[in-house]
Write a protein that holds these residues in place. Structure first.
Motif, PDB file in Angstrom:
ATOM      1  N   ASP A 297      22.274  11.674  20.901  1.00 23.08           N
ATOM      2  CA  ASP A 297      21.012  12.079  21.523  1.00 23.08           C
ATOM      3  C   ASP A 297      21.158  12.283  23.033  1.00 23.08           C
ATOM      4  O   ASP A 297      20.606  13.244  23.597  1.00 23.08           O
ATOM      5  N   ALA A 298      21.877  11.390  23.706  1.00 12.41           N
ATOM      6  CA  ALA A 298      22.045  11.532  25.154  1.00 12.41           C
ATOM      7  C   ALA A 298      22.938  12.727  25.490  1.00 12.41           C
ATOM      8  O   ALA A 298      22.640  13.516  26.399  1.00 12.41           O
ATOM      9  N   TRP A 299      24.024  12.881  24.757  1.00 13.68           N
ATOM     10  CA  TRP A 299      24.960  13.991  24.968  1.00 13.68           C
ATOM     11  C   TRP A 299      24.300  15.338  24.678  1.00 13.68           C
ATOM     12  O   TRP A 299      24.530  16.331  25.378  1.00 13.68           O
ATOM     13  N   ALA A 300      23.456  15.367  23.646  1.00  6.82           N
ATOM     14  CA  ALA A 300      22.768  16.615  23.286  1.00  6.82           C
ATOM     15  C   ALA A 300      21.897  17.121  24.423  1.00  6.82           C
ATOM     16  O   ALA A 300      21.710  18.339  24.581  1.00  6.82           O
ATOM     17  N   CYS A 301      21.353  16.231  25.238  1.00 10.65           N
ATOM     18  CA  CYS A 301      20.537  16.655  26.377  1.00 10.65           C
ATOM     19  C   CYS A 301      21.359  17.487  27.360  1.00 10.65           C
ATOM     20  O   CYS A 301      20.859  18.476  27.917  1.00 10.65           O
ATOM     21  N   LEU A 302      22.614  17.107  27.567  1.00  9.97           N
ATOM     22  CA  LEU A 302      23.494  17.889  28.438  1.00  9.97           C
ATOM     23  C   LEU A 302      23.742  19.274  27.854  1.00  9.97           C
ATOM     24  O   LEU A 302      23.665  20.288  28.550  1.00  9.97           O
ATOM     25  N   LYS A 303      24.047  19.318  26.572  1.00  9.73           N
ATOM     26  CA  LYS A 303      24.327  20.588  25.906  1.00  9.73           C
ATOM     27  C   LYS A 303      23.113  21.510  25.963  1.00  9.73           C
ATOM     28  O   LYS A 303      23.233  22.711  26.218  1.00  9.73           O
ATOM     29  N   LEU A 304      21.940  20.951  25.704  1.00  6.15           N
ATOM     30  CA  LEU A 304      20.716  21.754  25.715  1.00  6.15           C
ATOM     31  C   LEU A 304      20.405  22.281  27.113  1.00  6.15           C
ATOM     32  O   LEU A 304      19.983  23.428  27.275  1.00  6.15           O
ATOM     33  N   TYR A 305      20.609  21.446  28.118  1.00  9.21           N
ATOM     34  CA  TYR A 305      20.328  21.894  29.477  1.00  9.21           C
ATOM     35  C   TYR A 305      21.269  23.029  29.885  1.00  9.21           C
ATOM     36  O   TYR A 305      20.832  24.025  30.477  1.00  9.21           O
TER      37      TYR A 305
END
Length: 210
Positions: free
Chosen positions: A163-171
């Motif tokens: 969930d935390a890593w996905a925020c980087l990818k989405l941004y």
């Protein structure tokens, strides 16, 4: 859709000394993904404080067990620092929950939900955003597990880190699409509801052209 799981290293933080080292490393990075987990309550009127703060780079995620170390000085330093760009989703809610553990001034945070409407997206949940952006599925199976357990299971660690890593990818993808316009917004009708009211709603989806 194929399931995506954080592919990097996970580090569980259970002492203030470990927290200091982790924060030193994290604040040397240019951008960080943030999320939190809280033990669910199944009794009316009963609630718990945030148990886990997960902070990820592109290849390493630190899992701060706040139910063990509290909002210690290192964590406060991380929350207040402006040296790194900090990305979360629905982060205002997480911040409100974190403030139940102590006072701090939050700085440098970017909430993805504040920007997705710029692309015309209506449904801004993490799982649906990731599915629409990348065609991959984030499992939410561990969401209601016990985040105050003595030892976090591998499945819990994977869930939290993803969930935390996905925020980087989405941004990163948001920035790319915003700059290039290389996307097409498609309105996809949801299947008809099975209840007697037979209600159907529309879901906003985003897909890259070509």
């Amino acid at each position: 859709m194929p399931r995506i799981v954080f592919p990097g290293r996970k580090v569980v933080i259970i002492s203030q000394r470990e927290a200091e080292k982790a924060v030193d490393y994290l604040l040397s990075q240019p951008m960080l993904g943030f999320d939190t987990e809280t033990r669910p309550s199944f009794k009316k009127g009963c609630s718990h404080k945030v148990a886990l703060l997960q902070v990820s780079t592109y290849d390493t995620c630190f899992l701060f067990r706040l139910n063990r170390i509290g909002l210690c000085p290192a964590v406060i330093r991380l929350m207040e620092s402006t040296s790194a760009k900090k990305i979360g989703l629905s982060w205002k809610d997480d911040l409100a929950a974190l403030h139940r553990r102590g006072d701090f001034d939050s700085s440098g945070f970017i909430d993805l939900q504040d920007h997705m409407s710029e692309l015309g997206i209506v449904d801004k949940s993490l799982a649906k955003l990731y599915a629409n952006f990348f065609g991959e599925r984030i499992s939410k199976r561990e969401q209601l597990s016990n985040w105050e357990a003595d030892v976090l299971s591998e499945k819990q660690q994977n869930y939290a880190a993803t969930d935390a890593w996905a925020c980087l990818k989405l941004y990163d993808e948001y920035v790319r699409l915003k700059e290039t316009g290389d996307y097409q917004l498609v309105v996809v009708p949801e299947p008809e509801a099975t209840n007697t009211e037979n209600i159907s709603t529309d879901e906003e989806n985003i897909s890259k052209e070509g």
